[in-house]
Design a protein around this motif. Structure first.
Motif, short mmCIF file in Angstrom:
data_model
loop_
_atom_site.label_atom_id
_atom_site.label_comp_id
_atom_site.label_asym_id
_atom_site.label_seq_id
_atom_site.Cartn_x
_atom_site.Cartn_y
_atom_site.Cartn_z
N GLN B 184 -22.88 93.89 -10.48
CA GLN B 184 -24.03 94.43 -9.61
C GLN B 184 -23.19 94.24 -7.67
OE1 GLN B 184 -26.71 96.08 -9.63
NE2 GLN B 184 -26.56 96.56 -7.72
N PRO B 185 -22.88 95.30 -7.30
CA PRO B 185 -22.43 95.15 -5.82
C PRO B 185 -23.44 95.30 -5.02
CG PRO B 185 -21.93 97.42 -6.73
CD PRO B 185 -22.89 96.68 -7.82
N TYR B 186 -23.43 94.78 -3.98
CA TYR B 186 -24.38 94.62 -2.73
C TYR B 186 -23.39 94.85 -1.31
CZ TYR B 186 -27.41 92.07 -5.87
OH TYR B 186 -27.90 91.99 -6.95
N PRO B 187 -23.83 95.96 -0.68
CA PRO B 187 -23.00 96.30 0.55
C PRO B 187 -23.09 94.92 1.52
CG PRO B 187 -24.84 97.57 0.40
CD PRO B 187 -25.13 96.91 -0.78
N ALA B 188 -22.06 94.76 2.16
CA ALA B 188 -22.07 93.35 3.19
C ALA B 188 -21.40 93.76 4.24
CB ALA B 188 -21.55 92.38 2.34
N GLY B 189 -21.64 94.75 5.06
CA GLY B 189 -21.03 95.02 6.36
C GLY B 189 -19.97 96.17 6.29
N ILE B 190 -19.61 96.54 7.42
CA ILE B 190 -19.07 97.59 7.58
C ILE B 190 -17.59 97.03 8.58
CG2 ILE B 190 -18.32 99.93 8.77
CD1 ILE B 190 -20.41 99.95 6.43
N VAL B 191 -16.40 97.39 8.11
CA VAL B 191 -15.40 96.89 9.13
C VAL B 191 -14.97 97.84 9.89
CG1 VAL B 191 -12.92 95.65 9.31
CG2 VAL B 191 -14.45 95.25 7.17
N GLN B 192 -14.92 97.67 11.29
CA GLN B 192 -14.51 98.74 11.90
C GLN B 192 -13.08 98.55 12.65
OE1 GLN B 192 -18.08 98.83 14.43
NE2 GLN B 192 -18.57 101.02 13.54
N THR B 218 -14.10 98.97 0.17
CA THR B 218 -13.45 100.24 -0.33
C THR B 218 -13.88 101.09 0.84
OG1 THR B 218 -16.06 100.65 -0.74
CG2 THR B 218 -14.53 99.69 -2.43
N ILE B 219 -13.23 102.28 0.56
CA ILE B 219 -13.31 103.35 1.63
C ILE B 219 -14.60 104.23 1.15
CG2 ILE B 219 -12.25 105.40 2.74
CD1 ILE B 219 -9.60 104.12 2.42
N GLU B 220 -15.30 104.35 2.02
CA GLU B 220 -16.67 105.28 1.67
C GLU B 220 -16.83 106.46 2.92
OE1 GLU B 220 -18.08 104.95 -1.06
OE2 GLU B 220 -17.29 102.85 -1.61
N LYS B 221 -17.70 107.39 2.36
CA LYS B 221 -18.13 108.46 3.32
C LYS B 221 -19.37 108.11 3.89
CE LYS B 221 -15.24 111.71 1.63
NZ LYS B 221 -14.07 112.10 2.18
N GLU B 222 -20.22 107.18 3.40
CA GLU B 222 -21.49 106.78 3.93
C GLU B 222 -21.77 105.37 3.88
OE1 GLU B 222 -23.89 110.17 1.47
OE2 GLU B 222 -25.12 108.85 2.60
N PRO B 223 -22.18 104.67 4.85
CA PRO B 223 -22.44 103.26 4.97
C PRO B 223 -23.62 102.90 3.86
CG PRO B 223 -23.50 104.15 6.79
CD PRO B 223 -22.75 105.43 6.03
N ASN B 224 -23.49 101.85 3.41
CA ASN B 224 -24.39 100.70 2.65
C ASN B 224 -25.15 101.95 1.41
OD1 ASN B 224 -24.01 98.71 4.58
ND2 ASN B 224 -25.50 99.59 5.77
N ALA B 227 -23.74 101.77 -4.49
CA ALA B 227 -22.87 101.22 -5.23
C ALA B 227 -21.43 101.89 -4.47
CB ALA B 227 -22.79 101.23 -6.70
N PRO B 228 -20.37 101.13 -4.93
CA PRO B 228 -18.90 101.86 -4.17
C PRO B 228 -18.58 103.32 -4.91
CG PRO B 228 -18.76 99.54 -5.18
CD PRO B 228 -19.89 99.82 -5.33
N GLU B 229 -18.36 104.15 -4.14
CA GLU B 229 -17.94 105.44 -4.72
C GLU B 229 -16.44 105.87 -4.36
OE1 GLU B 229 -22.29 107.53 -4.19
OE2 GLU B 229 -20.52 108.57 -3.47
N GLY B 230 -15.93 105.00 -3.27
CA GLY B 230 -14.55 105.52 -3.11
C GLY B 230 -13.76 104.43 -3.58
N GLN B 231 -12.41 104.64 -3.00
CA GLN B 231 -11.10 103.90 -3.51
C GLN B 231 -11.33 102.26 -2.97
OE1 GLN B 231 -7.71 104.93 -1.51
NE2 GLN B 231 -6.54 103.50 -2.35
#
Lengths: 187, 238
Positions: B184-192, B218-224, B227-231
């Protein structure tokens, strides 16, 4: 004892603090390089090993933890592993062994590490000299040459099942002599 | 005594094949007697490196090693200067002594304190503890690297992540940090990341202090997203 702040410098290195990394590098460069040269007898390989060991410290590929024992012992184990691997690889590719006796030098810069190292070297060499020739040989083949059990058995004309016991006995004997002579084998 | 136990010496001397090496490592995890014996061999041989004769090191070796480090000087300057510009100096002084005493990476910890001080200047006087840290391994094809630290500040846990060499993203992409508990993944912030690919994020784990053990980027198109969809760019256990 040297390197009392090794662990702290290590964690700072992992977090990419160049100054801490430089302190660790200066402290151990010569020991790592010389030990690798002792194992490989090849300056080119020793240079590659030294670079690899320190860069992997920086980028976190080789990770130390305090339950792995002293930092210096761990660093030297990593150095030995890489040296043995590189030596084998070079032999597979028929590398020219470079005998480079000219590079053996008298002590130049004396740091805390080299001062303690000099002291330990004398102690260890004296102790090794006290071992029987067979015991000296088995330590050389096992630790410095990194031979397999079967190769040691063949070389020393011993039954395979007895090799490990012989190595252990030789090392324990050595440890005992070092302990008696200097009492600094652990710290 | 398992038949693998006999391979310990050859494991120590790295004469096993890659397959045997992995088999023995699996065995080692489950075999206390081999673990103990390995420690014994390490103890018995720990003096031997010092038998080596001191050899002259090539004068340019150090320069070569340091030249191959990625240039992070700009990052160091930015992060070190930020706290001085902000707020009063008093909490920072205390913070600095805590840092010196502990094993915190000064760079990362300063970034953390800076973030926290904007909200609450006294935070630096509370008790900060490093619970765990991990180096995230890059996925194939990237040279990115990151250090993740789990820090407890009183009863609050914070995940602190410092990444370097992140590849440049297109305009509609972002770097998402995840903590993963089992599957189970949980989003934990965005790196800028800045223009040099460096970025730091600190994320309070108020709702995430479960038994998660993995951190990934991971690289995503949308934040949070749920579950991860990108690479996946980086991942590691903590």
């Amino acid at each position: 004892m040297i390197g009392t702040d090794d662990v702290q410098l290590y964690y700072q290195t992992v977090a990419h603090n160049r100054h801490s990394f430089e302190q660790l590098y200066d402290r151990y460069e010569k020991l790592v390089f010389s030990f690798s040269y002792r194992l490989t007898n090849n300056r080119t390989i020793a240079e590659e090993v030294t670079q690899d060991v320190f860069l992997k410290l920086w980028n976190g590929t080789n990770q130390y933890a305090e339950d792995k024992g002293k930092f210096s012992s761990w660093l030297l184990t990593v150095t030995r592993n890489k040296s043995i691997d590189e030596l084998r690889k070079s032999k597979r590719h028929a590398y020219e062994p470079m005998l480079d006796k000219d590079s053996l030098t008298e002590e130049t810069v004396s740091t805390e590490v080299t001062a303690e190292w000099n002291e330990r070297r004398e102690l260890i060499r004296t102790a090794i000299a006290e071992l029987r020739a067979e015991q000296q040989e088995i330590i050389e083949l096992f630790y410095f040459k990194g031979f397999s059990q079967s190769k040691i058995a063949e070389h020393c004309k011993l039954p395979l099942g007895t090799v490990k016991g012989r190595i252990r006995l030789a090392l324990k004997h050595l440890k005992g002599i070092i302990g008696q002579e200097g009492g600094v084998s652990n710290e | 005594m398992n038949k693998s136990c006999h391979m310990l010496i050859d494991y120590f001397n790295r004469t096993l094949t890659d397959v045997e090496m992995r088999q023995f490592e699996d065995h080692l995890i489950e075999c206390p007697s081999c673990q103990e014996e390995l420690m014994e061999w390490e103890m018995l041989t720990e003096d031997l490196p010092y038998e080596s004769e001191a050899v002259e090191v090539p004068t340019d070796l150090k320069a070569r090693v340091f030249a191959s480090l990625p240039d992070e000087s700009s990052k160091n300057e930015n992060v070190m200067q930020i706290p001085v510009k902000e707020k009063s100096r008093r909490p920072l002084g205390v913070a600095t002594s805590i840092l010196a005493a502990g094993l915190f990476a000064s760079l990362v910890a300063n970034a953390f304190l800076f973030t926290e001080m904007q909200k609450e200047p006294d935070i630096a006087q509370s008790e900060i503890q490093l619970i765990g840290q991990s180096i995230l391994a890059p996925e194939e094809g990237t040279s990115a690297s990151a250090v993740a630290m789990l820090i407890a500040d009183g009863d609050q846990e914070v995940l602190l992540l410092d990444a370097t060499d992140l590849p440049t993203l297109s305009a509609d992409e972002l770097y998402q940090v995840w903590v993963i508990e089992g599957d189970q993944p949980y989003p934990a912030g965005i790196v800028q990341p800045n223009e040099t690919g460096t970025g730091t994020v600190s994320h309070p784990l108020a709702d995430l202090s479960g038994t998660w053990d993995t951190v990934a980027i991971t690289i995503e198109k949308e934040p949070n997203l749920p579950a991860p969809e990108g690479q996946i760019i980086l991942a590691g256990g903590i």
